[in-house]
Enzyme design. Sequence first.
Site, PDB file in Angstrom:
ATOM      1  N   SER B 237       0.867  -1.178   0.000  1.00 36.17           N
ATOM      2  CA  SER B 237       0.000   0.000   0.000  1.00 36.17           C
ATOM      3  C   SER B 237       0.891   1.211   0.000  1.00 36.17           C
ATOM      4  CB  SER B 237      -0.874   0.047   1.271  1.00 36.17           C
ATOM      5  OG  SER B 237      -1.856  -0.946   1.269  1.00 36.17           O
ATOM      6  N   SER B 275      -3.199  -3.401  -3.038  1.00 36.86           N
ATOM      7  CA  SER B 275      -2.584  -2.198  -2.489  1.00 36.86           C
ATOM      8  C   SER B 275      -3.640  -1.159  -2.120  1.00 36.86           C
ATOM      9  CB  SER B 275      -1.627  -1.615  -3.537  1.00 36.86           C
ATOM     10  OG  SER B 275      -0.663  -0.782  -2.958  1.00 36.86           O
ATOM     11  N   ASP B 277      -3.866   2.353  -2.060  1.00 33.57           N
ATOM     12  CA  ASP B 277      -3.173   3.558  -2.526  1.00 33.57           C
ATOM     13  C   ASP B 277      -4.130   4.727  -2.370  1.00 33.57           C
ATOM     14  OD1 ASP B 277      -1.446   1.561  -3.159  1.00 33.57           O
ATOM     15  OD2 ASP B 277      -1.359   1.967  -5.301  1.00 33.57           O
TER      16      ASP B 277
END
Lengths: 357, 357, 357, 357
Positions: B237, B275, B277
């Site tokens: 992340s 992830s 993000d």
Amino acid sequence: MARARLRDLGIATGSLPPGRWNAITDVPGVRVGTTTLIRDTPSIIRTGVTAIWPRGPELWTDAVFAGIHSFNGNGEMTGWAWIAEQGLLASPICITNTQSVGVVRDAVCALSVRDNPSTPWVLPVVAETFDGWLSDATSFPVTAEHAIAALDAAATGPVAEGNVGGGTAMICHEFKGGTGTASRVVMAAGEQFTVGALVQANYGARELLRVDGVPVGREIGTDVVPSPRDAPREAGSIIVVLATDAPLLPIQCQRLARRATTGLAWVGGIGFNGSGDIFLAFATGNHMRQGEAISALRMLSPDNMNSLFQAAAEATEEAILNALTAAETMTGHAGHTAHALPLDRLVDVMHRFRPSR
Amino acid sequence: MARARLRDLGIATGSLPPGRWNAITDVPGVRVGTTTLIRDTPSIIRTGVTAIWPRGPELWTDAVFAGIHSFNGNGEMTGWAWIAEQGLLASPICITNTQSVGVVRDAVCALSVRDNPSTPWVLPVVAETFDGWLSDATSFPVTAEHAIAALDAAATGPVAEGNVGGGTAMICHEFKGGTGTASRVVMAAGEQFTVGALVQANYGARELLRVDGVPVGREIGTDVVPSPRDAPREAGSIIVVLATDAPLLPIQCQRLARRATTGLAWVGGIGFNGSGDIFLAFATGNHMRQGEAISALRMLSPDNMNSLFQAAAEATEEAILNALTAAETMTGHAGHTAHALPLDRLVDVMHRFRPSR
Amino acid sequence: MARARLRDLGIATGSLPPGRWNAITDVPGVRVGTTTLIRDTPSIIRTGVTAIWPRGPELWTDAVFAGIHSFNGNGEMTGWAWIAEQGLLASPICITNTQSVGVVRDAVCALSVRDNPSTPWVLPVVAETFDGWLSDATSFPVTAEHAIAALDAAATGPVAEGNVGGGTAMICHEFKGGTGTASRVVMAAGEQFTVGALVQANYGARELLRVDGVPVGREIGTDVVPSPRDAPREAGSIIVVLATDAPLLPIQCQRLARRATTGLAWVGGIGFNGSGDIFLAFATGNHMRQGEAISALRMLSPDNMNSLFQAAAEATEEAILNALTAAETMTGHAGHTAHALPLDRLVDVMHRFRPSR
Amino acid sequence: MARARLRDLGIATGSLPPGRWNAITDVPGVRVGTTTLIRDTPSIIRTGVTAIWPRGPELWTDAVFAGIHSFNGNGEMTGWAWIAEQGLLASPICITNTQSVGVVRDAVCALSVRDNPSTPWVLPVVAETFDGWLSDATSFPVTAEHAIAALDAAATGPVAEGNVGGGTAMICHEFKGGTGTASRVVMAAGEQFTVGALVQANYGARELLRVDGVPVGREIGTDVVPSPRDAPREAGSIIVVLATDAPLLPIQCQRLARRATTGLAWVGGIGFNGSGDIFLAFATGNHMRQGEAISALRMLSPDNMNSLFQAAAEATEEAILNALTAAETMTGHAGHTAHALPLDRLVDVMHRFRPSR
């Protein structure tokens, strides 16, 4: 040096393999057609229409899933609401100039009346970029017939690039821009899928242009190849259409569309305020037939989407670069000239920045 | 070679000048504090809390505007709903590990009870990345006291980078990652503004890592510096916090936050499925004081935002790279080791790919 | 008059039939559990946790689809990012008080460590409403054990309503509010589906309260049943959780969630600024099993969703009213008293406004 | 009984006072114009264009803030992307039939070329509802001249309602629908503000129609006033345009737009799948003049928005009801007839359901 596709110059970006034509048409069933208008009377027109069919004519009654991402929404993409709501797309996509979105949009309605009369209405998807620097845009040069001609001409196979269709008068990173396409083939969940991109590239500052990370725009500079300095360089746009045959849900198409941002960033696009950077992804891997009460679908698991994400970014990147390498220098409205990216300079810079092994 | 900031290695990315500390704290009023937990008993813990104050303690009653963009939402950022609704942020931001979001979130509530008792509740913003490969995350090592210590320790000036705070056990592009920061100073509308970024970088594949476009990850490879191959490389992340003193509205903070995507792309992040993000931008240039019925604001015009957009992308890019160059090799939980990006190799690759003039 | 469910009073809203228990648990597999904390020392506590399992414990590895709509986001629902990104929910949902969101959120992580250890992390969904007028909220009374007790106690069958779980100290339309539930059974695409709602109702002005369109709040007024006038009547919240066994996609769950707005409007909620009116809908009709590379799904066609939309609105409406008719007058923190909706007055007003045939 | 506005029938909904004309034009500067097309040859046309100017012609260079909410996006509103991006609206709004969105959209571009030539492009906002049951929609009856006539005819003062403009051939709750408007005057932050609504109402099922909570649709039934049963009752749409002179930011306009959902729900709209229920709110209380680098703004504090929220819901509700009470029975395309809501029956039902005091 004759205009060429990026790979013809010995330059490859990304690491995934392209499809047969390295074009959005590598996705089975996808067809592209263009109408290009280049004339000098009564005023100087450089414009056109690009049409993309996600499927054959069965699209009217066999929708694909789709999703949209707006990286910078200073632009237009009609049909947004229904794609955001339910993620269904049952009509072809068109891209044209800013002032002609309406006529092209209604032309798709008219095509539906002609070819799909049992459906009372459609919600066409038409996007745009501004071409008023090279074309007399305010004369509203595009007609419904032009749009229908592009739609009727759509075909599979190689796709015309550069100064064609809606991309005719584009300016990209202060070089002549236009229409570009590319594709990638990936494995996911044990199956082979294709991701294709088609762009109408009309954005960007020269000094930010990168090719495979190499600062090509900065290196070429503006001494030899002047920039169209009074062109609204921060006022362009880029439309990206991504296609895949993977079985994605609407919410997964939205995810794919967001990855066009990555490919755009790699070339040097940062979403200037005046830019309409709007990305649409559709997936043909499922069928939702009109009148079907419950549709049987497949969903690629989320953790199998990574190769598609990379493919979307790479295809977007190369499609933009293909637009740049294919587009030829154009002189148009008001005596304006947009110079093509000089391919010899491009190749030279790439060689200087890539060490020999 | 001792760990360093990117610029100390003679490598500069982007074209805009950094601020005094090249840190998010270059934005006046912004303060950062960290608590770092590194211990080996009873289990191996490598974690912490990073706290960011957009203003001094007056923040509780003098909110800043903020906006969020999720590039890939496989993560958590609490407080999302109110920022999406009204764009107001009136409490400090924390970043920690995935399993400790809750305790840190409630700790901010407790801090509000302590320091801001007249406000009945707050909606804290706490984000996370996963550190379970190097740290015994499922032992829930972070306490409210740890969070409050980071919050109370916040200060202006240089910001600790690498293996500190919430970034302690990060892995980034298969090297040791962590906390990083950078800033840019720009002119817009005739005034000088600063944009700062702080990242907790825990994402990415080695072969995609780029520094100023140079394929550093591919060049270094995995022969000499092995990759933590069983680490969830597609499951990391990155949290990006952007700060500016420009007078932006909430909707403009959303726009700024989206540009972290561009900086991330430049380094090689494409938003793997696993992830989280998630990017938050706040702007201190306006004041909305509690109890004020109508606030007098300023808005930077949209077409003056371009330099801020570029600054946001550049600051994000360099903040990630600073995390990589600052972080030291770490051995932790289950005998796992994440190797630092070798700075000599980095410098060598950069030299090979950048032609001498 | 003893507290009752709305239908026990001879009052039916909407036109669709309820399920067996007229509860969210009518959706097969859905289970609800509550922990209720009522104590007077060391400080006065009136709070709790409500837990909702969309499936049995197989949920950890057999996710449901979900979607969120925030009608007014002055509140918190953790786990938002992943549901917005991919629409998958693989952990139970909890609702508690504002100050305890974090501890409950981490408790779900701890439960996952206990019962689902092979998954490295989860992104729990925990929502809240504020109960500080009747409860000493700033003492942070809820513990992880309280949350796990609610989660472990979850069962199918009738659901406790009124002053229970997270809804213990709610105030709704200036009467005592709380937890409520209802359901509807519909036909769509030739199949029978159930839509259930569970609400934690803590919002609204008395004069806006309507029951089947009858202005009950205005008619009852404040003379006989005083309003908690210093309670933050414009600062409440309502969390709505909608469940269905229909085979909906994530984007369709978002659509369903938006219809909670309609049911809320029918009762008189208009989304005051201070209210966190956040709605989550999940659909159990599809299975996405962990490790499955491609999932076989079904999708109810969009034009078959209308009965579900109406069911979602009706179930939300009746769930709120059930919270009001079930909740008993409560005295709590700081000597505050919230009076229950007087059922005899309610019945009387309904009779006066409904003509005999 | 002659057609009338709702209040002329002695029926008042909501509790806030209307403005002078009880119309969107009560917001200072707002102007409305309509073109109505009713002809029987060569085919039967019942359609038109409604134009709304948020300001006088200075709008081209003095934008208003705006925000959009799509409650059910089976429809079209062009210009969405820029309003979502930056919340600026610098061109008039038009509403027409589904098949004519494009021609009207380009007509606004043409008007900008005529009246605002220094601006290279605009992104017009044009919305639609479907009128093909009473009008030969697929003949594309609207021209650019029709649109420009409506735009040029715009004026302040009372607004024509019922079978006019884009609302000419609408069907609402299975009665004849159309164009309607209403307004509310509120105090907020010690100042007086107006909220106005204009709707093009073409949605809904008869049995769900409510007036001030009274089930008017169910009571009138279909025996005496037949429903257009083969009309696509679940396939209509409603466009709501909300105007206010309060100093709201773009994000606050989005919040206001969402409250149209509440007013719609009160009348009985639940957002059927086929309905394009799209709401736009604009606020004239701030000025962003072209070329201004930094604009001085005012922001109404969030907790002062409640009266505006209620006003938006009430104005939407009454605007829909005004459309119903104003619209006259219409016979059109294919011999179809849509019957007006019988006002005597309406009054009778209201009396039966409202007890005398």
